[in-house]
Scaffold this active site. Structure first.
Site, PDB file in Angstrom:
ATOM      1  N   GLY A 185       0.838  -1.206   0.000  1.00  0.00           N
ATOM      2  CA  GLY A 185       0.000   0.000   0.000  1.00  0.00           C
ATOM      3  C   GLY A 185       0.863   1.243   0.000  1.00  0.00           C
ATOM      4  O   GLY A 185       2.072   1.182   0.221  1.00  0.00           O
ATOM      5  N   ARG A 199       3.833   5.994   1.900  1.00  0.00           N
ATOM      6  CA  ARG A 199       4.336   7.373   2.038  1.00  0.00           C
ATOM      7  C   ARG A 199       3.832   8.247   0.890  1.00  0.00           C
ATOM      8  O   ARG A 199       4.553   9.122   0.406  1.00  0.00           O
ATOM      9  CB  ARG A 199       5.859   7.380   2.087  1.00  0.00           C
ATOM     10  CG  ARG A 199       6.542   6.726   0.911  1.00  0.00           C
ATOM     11  CD  ARG A 199       7.981   7.158   0.910  1.00  0.00           C
ATOM     12  NE  ARG A 199       8.759   6.458  -0.096  1.00  0.00           N
ATOM     13  CZ  ARG A 199      10.004   6.759  -0.370  1.00  0.00           C
ATOM     14  NH1 ARG A 199      10.601   7.720   0.264  1.00  0.00           N
ATOM     15  NH2 ARG A 199      10.671   6.085  -1.290  1.00  0.00           N
ATOM     16  N   LYS A 206       4.296  12.124  -3.101  1.00  0.00           N
ATOM     17  CA  LYS A 206       5.132  11.040  -2.572  1.00  0.00           C
ATOM     18  C   LYS A 206       6.072  11.616  -1.516  1.00  0.00           C
ATOM     19  O   LYS A 206       6.825  12.544  -1.816  1.00  0.00           O
ATOM     20  CB  LYS A 206       5.926  10.438  -3.746  1.00  0.00           C
ATOM     21  CG  LYS A 206       6.839   9.300  -3.372  1.00  0.00           C
ATOM     22  CD  LYS A 206       7.386   8.642  -4.639  1.00  0.00           C
ATOM     23  CE  LYS A 206       8.467   7.648  -4.325  1.00  0.00           C
ATOM     24  NZ  LYS A 206       9.014   7.045  -5.549  1.00  0.00           N
ATOM     25  N   ASP A 231       8.488   5.968   8.138  1.00  0.00           N
ATOM     26  CA  ASP A 231       8.138   7.322   8.587  1.00  0.00           C
ATOM     27  C   ASP A 231       7.258   8.070   7.587  1.00  0.00           C
ATOM     28  O   ASP A 231       6.858   9.209   7.821  1.00  0.00           O
ATOM     29  CB  ASP A 231       9.409   8.125   8.892  1.00  0.00           C
ATOM     30  CG  ASP A 231      10.297   8.278   7.654  1.00  0.00           C
ATOM     31  OD1 ASP A 231       9.914   7.800   6.557  1.00  0.00           O
ATOM     32  OD2 ASP A 231      11.379   8.882   7.774  1.00  0.00           O
ATOM     33  N   GLY A 232       6.985   7.444   6.440  1.00  0.00           N
ATOM     34  CA  GLY A 232       6.108   8.078   5.451  1.00  0.00           C
ATOM     35  C   GLY A 232       6.766   9.218   4.694  1.00  0.00           C
ATOM     36  O   GLY A 232       6.128   9.897   3.899  1.00  0.00           O
ATOM     37  N   ARG A 267       3.810  13.298  -8.194  1.00  0.00           N
ATOM     38  CA  ARG A 267       3.900  12.325  -9.293  1.00  0.00           C
ATOM     39  C   ARG A 267       2.595  12.334 -10.071  1.00  0.00           C
ATOM     40  O   ARG A 267       1.515  12.375  -9.494  1.00  0.00           O
ATOM     41  CB  ARG A 267       4.169  10.950  -8.698  1.00  0.00           C
ATOM     42  CG  ARG A 267       4.253   9.846  -9.711  1.00  0.00           C
ATOM     43  CD  ARG A 267       5.016   8.666  -9.174  1.00  0.00           C
ATOM     44  NE  ARG A 267       4.286   7.929  -8.163  1.00  0.00           N
ATOM     45  CZ  ARG A 267       4.790   6.863  -7.512  1.00  0.00           C
ATOM     46  NH1 ARG A 267       6.000   6.432  -7.783  1.00  0.00           N
ATOM     47  NH2 ARG A 267       4.077   6.241  -6.616  1.00  0.00           N
ATOM     48  N   ASP A 296       4.418  -4.894  -7.231  1.00  0.00           N
ATOM     49  CA  ASP A 296       3.774  -3.633  -6.829  1.00  0.00           C
ATOM     50  C   ASP A 296       4.331  -2.452  -7.623  1.00  0.00           C
ATOM     51  O   ASP A 296       3.777  -1.356  -7.564  1.00  0.00           O
ATOM     52  CB  ASP A 296       3.967  -3.382  -5.320  1.00  0.00           C
ATOM     53  CG  ASP A 296       5.422  -3.512  -4.904  1.00  0.00           C
ATOM     54  OD1 ASP A 296       5.995  -4.591  -5.086  1.00  0.00           O
ATOM     55  OD2 ASP A 296       5.994  -2.519  -4.413  1.00  0.00           O
ATOM     56  N   ASN A 297       5.400  -2.675  -8.357  1.00  0.00           N
ATOM     57  CA  ASN A 297       5.980  -1.597  -9.158  1.00  0.00           C
ATOM     58  C   ASN A 297       5.732  -1.796 -10.653  1.00  0.00           C
ATOM     59  O   ASN A 297       6.464  -1.261 -11.485  1.00  0.00           O
ATOM     60  CB  ASN A 297       7.484  -1.488  -8.875  1.00  0.00           C
ATOM     61  CG  ASN A 297       7.750  -0.998  -7.468  1.00  0.00           C
ATOM     62  OD1 ASN A 297       6.922  -0.315  -6.881  1.00  0.00           O
ATOM     63  ND2 ASN A 297       8.907  -1.347  -6.925  1.00  0.00           N
TER      64      ASN A 297
HETATM   65  P1  AMP Z   1       9.189   0.809  -3.000  1.00  0.00           P
HETATM   66  O1  AMP Z   1      10.432   0.038  -2.690  1.00  0.00           O
HETATM   67  O2  AMP Z   1       9.408   2.286  -3.149  1.00  0.00           O
HETATM   68  O3  AMP Z   1       8.390   0.219  -4.097  1.00  0.00           O
HETATM   69  O4  AMP Z   1       8.286   0.725  -1.675  1.00  0.00           O
HETATM   70  C1  AMP Z   1       7.769  -0.482  -1.199  1.00  0.00           C
HETATM   71  C2  AMP Z   1       6.754  -0.215  -0.140  1.00  0.00           C
HETATM   72  O5  AMP Z   1       7.346   0.442   0.976  1.00  0.00           O
HETATM   73  C3  AMP Z   1       5.583   0.653  -0.566  1.00  0.00           C
HETATM   74  O6  AMP Z   1       4.443   0.153   0.058  1.00  0.00           O
HETATM   75  C4  AMP Z   1       5.972   2.002  -0.034  1.00  0.00           C
HETATM   76  O7  AMP Z   1       4.856   2.832   0.171  1.00  0.00           O
HETATM   77  C5  AMP Z   1       6.651   1.637   1.264  1.00  0.00           C
HETATM   78  N1  AMP Z   1       7.602   2.655   1.734  1.00  0.00           N
HETATM   79  C6  AMP Z   1       8.768   3.024   1.151  1.00  0.00           C
HETATM   80  N2  AMP Z   1       9.370   3.986   1.890  1.00  0.00           N
HETATM   81  C7  AMP Z   1       8.578   4.243   2.949  1.00  0.00           C
HETATM   82  C8  AMP Z   1       8.642   5.138   4.067  1.00  0.00           C
HETATM   83  N3  AMP Z   1       9.662   5.967   4.241  1.00  0.00           N
HETATM   84  N4  AMP Z   1       7.615   5.105   4.953  1.00  0.00           N
HETATM   85  C9  AMP Z   1       6.587   4.267   4.802  1.00  0.00           C
HETATM   86  N5  AMP Z   1       6.460   3.414   3.775  1.00  0.00           N
HETATM   87  C10 AMP Z   1       7.443   3.391   2.848  1.00  0.00           C
HETATM   88 MG    MG Z   2       6.877   1.057  -5.124  1.00  0.00          MG
END
Ligand code: AMP
Ligand code: MG
Length: 490
Positions: free
Chosen positions: A94, A97, A117, A129-130, A180, A256-257
């Site tokens: 989900g 962030r 984002k 930390d979002g 984005r 998810d990407n």
């Molecule tokens: P990504 O590797 O960017 O595809 O992120 C994978 C998952 O981790 C996704 O659900 C992102 O929303 C979550 N995510 C990445 N960085 C953070 C963050 N700093 N805080 C909370 N969720 C994160």
């Molecule tokens: Mg992602």
């Protein structure tokens, strides 16, 4: 808060069709103002395309909107739910962030998600930390806009705003939010999420929504869900063939990407390859090379299988029949991918018509490039301009033989050398976002100097120009003992 009339004057024309899906697909997010938002960069051209007034977006109020500190539609912020296979392991994810402001309907009638984002915690943050850091958000801005100009389907970047807050990573960093823009944020993982934890009716609603939004021409088909699967296979096969042909390594092809639309999304650990080496991996966490350059088409195939599995209940009432249907659709993937790939590679070599031998000509060139450690982009530029062919691979006997057979091949088509040269110039970018140039721009921006980034963005806005002022950007990095590394989720 803007009233409706004022928002219209600014150009906001927001819709929220995603909110009509069942509530399991998203969580509402409250305003989460940041302490002192400051605009770093705004994409004026994109703002215009979206129908937005960029002068307004640069005002204090505009920047508040781009940082999630103010809203134009009360109660419309959402974070989307999705799952995904991360390096092969299935997980609930989900938007941890990110938040969706809404869907902007452009003056030309197109619908784009506007997402922030780095905007703070959501119910999907899982201990994170979002937040996001300035450097990586600038990196996403530069590379996504470069991809767009390289004619590769991609999400785009409207703005980067500094939050004025610190974000803790390995050291204390400056927080930032990227705006984005995507034709949607529906992922393979959105389907996996509902197929795992929802019911068939919800899966059907998501599929119908996605079809309406991305593939409306199949809406009335008798076998619309099978055709939907086929459309996604085609869109993604086309996308990844473009990555391969331009030397782009995504780095984190988790399900998810991967978008339903076929746009590149998530510019965390991606990078362009300099020296041609099929084993190239940049991502620090990809220790086994799952998403190495050479594996990208294979990994897309794997991801498509996961997507097809999530659609099974819609493909046929009978599960065995549904599996047969899915397998049949997936079995076409290799050929679809290959046809896309060879067609682009032919264009890169100025070949208009088709011959069996073309595959061997292309593969022979690639093996020589690997053997002689030639730069991927610059090799094709040299073949196009006939410049810089006085060293390395170019002076070897094997290259000379290859060159002769390539020239012979070009004679076996009716097209003139001018036409060949035009096709090659259109198919081989002169500049790409080279890693050392991107890093240099980020480093300067981190110290408050945005000029390096602005110059780089200008050069990357016209990658097929072949102009002298771009020459510096075609240069390779100085030799280094440490290979270039990229990082996720920063
Ligand atoms: P990504 O590797 O960017 O595809 O992120 C994978 C998952 O981790 C996704 O659900 C992102 O929303 C979550 N995510 C990445 N960085 C953070 C963050 N700093 N805080 C909370 N969720 C994160
Ligand atoms: Mg992602």
């Amino acid at each position: 808060m803007k009233d409706k009339k004022e928002s219209k004057d600014i150009g906001w024309n927001l819709d929220n069709s995603y909110l009509n899906l069942p509530k399991v697909f998203f969580s509402k997010i409250n305003l989460n103002p940041v302490s002192s938002p400051q605009l770093i960069i705004l994409n004026d051209t994109l703002a215009k395309e979206l129908g937005l007034d960029s002068n307004y977006l640069k005002t204090e109020e505009g920047v508040k909107i781009l940082s999630g500190s103010e809203t134009i539609q009360e109660g419309a912020f959402i974070a989307q739910a999705y799952a995904g296979h991360q390096f092969g392991h299935f997980t609930m994810l989900g938007d941890g962030r990110a938040l969706l402001i809404g869907e902007q309907i452009t003056p030309s009638g197109k619908r784009y998600d506007i997402q922030l984002k780095g905007s703070g915690k959501t119910p999907y943050s899982r201990g994170g930390d979002g937040r996001a850091v300035l450097g990586p958000m600038i990196r996403e801005y530069i590379i996504s806009e470069a991809m767009y100009n390289l004619k590769i389907p991609t999400t785009r970047s409207l703005a980067v705003v500094k939050t004025g807050e610190h974000v803790i990573r390995e050291t204390v960093k400056e927080g930032a939010i990227l705006t984005r823009v995507a034709s949607s944020h529906i992922r393979f993982g959105t389907f996996q999420y509902i197929s795992q934890w929802g019911n068939k009716e919800q899966l059907k609603e998501l599929a119908d929504y996605s079809i309406k939004r991305h593939y409306p021409y199949i809406e009335d088909d008798e076998n619309k869900y099978i055709n939907f699967l086929k459309e996604v296979i085609k869109a993604q096969a086309s996308l990844v063939s473009k990555w391969q042909c331009i030397g782009f390594i995504h780095g984190v092809m988790n399900t998810d990407n991967m978008t339903i639309s076929g746009e590149t999304i998530d510019y965390g650990p991606c990078a362009f390859m300099d020296t041609y080496n099929p084993d190239t991996v940049f991502s620090s966490i990809d220790v086994y090379g799952r998403y190495a350059y050479k594996n990208q088409p294979k990994m897309l195939g794997w991801n498509l299988c996961r997507f097809a599995e999530s659609l099974l209940p819609l493909l046929d009432e009978d599960q065995n029949e549904a599996i047969n249907i899915a397998q049949e659709a997936i079995s076409d993937y290799d050929e679809i991918y290959y046809n896309n790939w060879i067609s682009i590679m032919r264009s890169k070599l100025g070949i208009f018509n088709e011959e069996e031998l073309d595959k061997a000509i292309i593969e022979d060139l690639l093996s020589m490039m690997e053997k002689y450690n030639e730069d991927y982009t610059n090799t094709f530029v040299s073949l196009t301009t006939k410049n810089n062919m006085d060293k390395g691979m170019f002076i070897s006997d094997e290259f000379k033989n290859w060159y002769d057979s390539w020239q012979e091949r070009l004679k076996r088509q009716p097209n003139s050398s001018e036409e060949v040269n035009k096709l090659m110039k259109e198919s081989n970018p002169y500049v790409i976002p080279r890693n050392h140039r991107v890093e240099e721009a980020i480093e300067a921006a981190d110290k408050g100097d945005l000029s390096v980034m602005m110059k780089l963005l200008d050069v990357l806005s016209r990658p097929y120009d072949y102009s002298n002022d771009q020459d510096d950007y075609t240069m390779l990095p100085k030799p280094s003992s440490c290979p270039y590394k990229t990082y996720c989720g920063t």
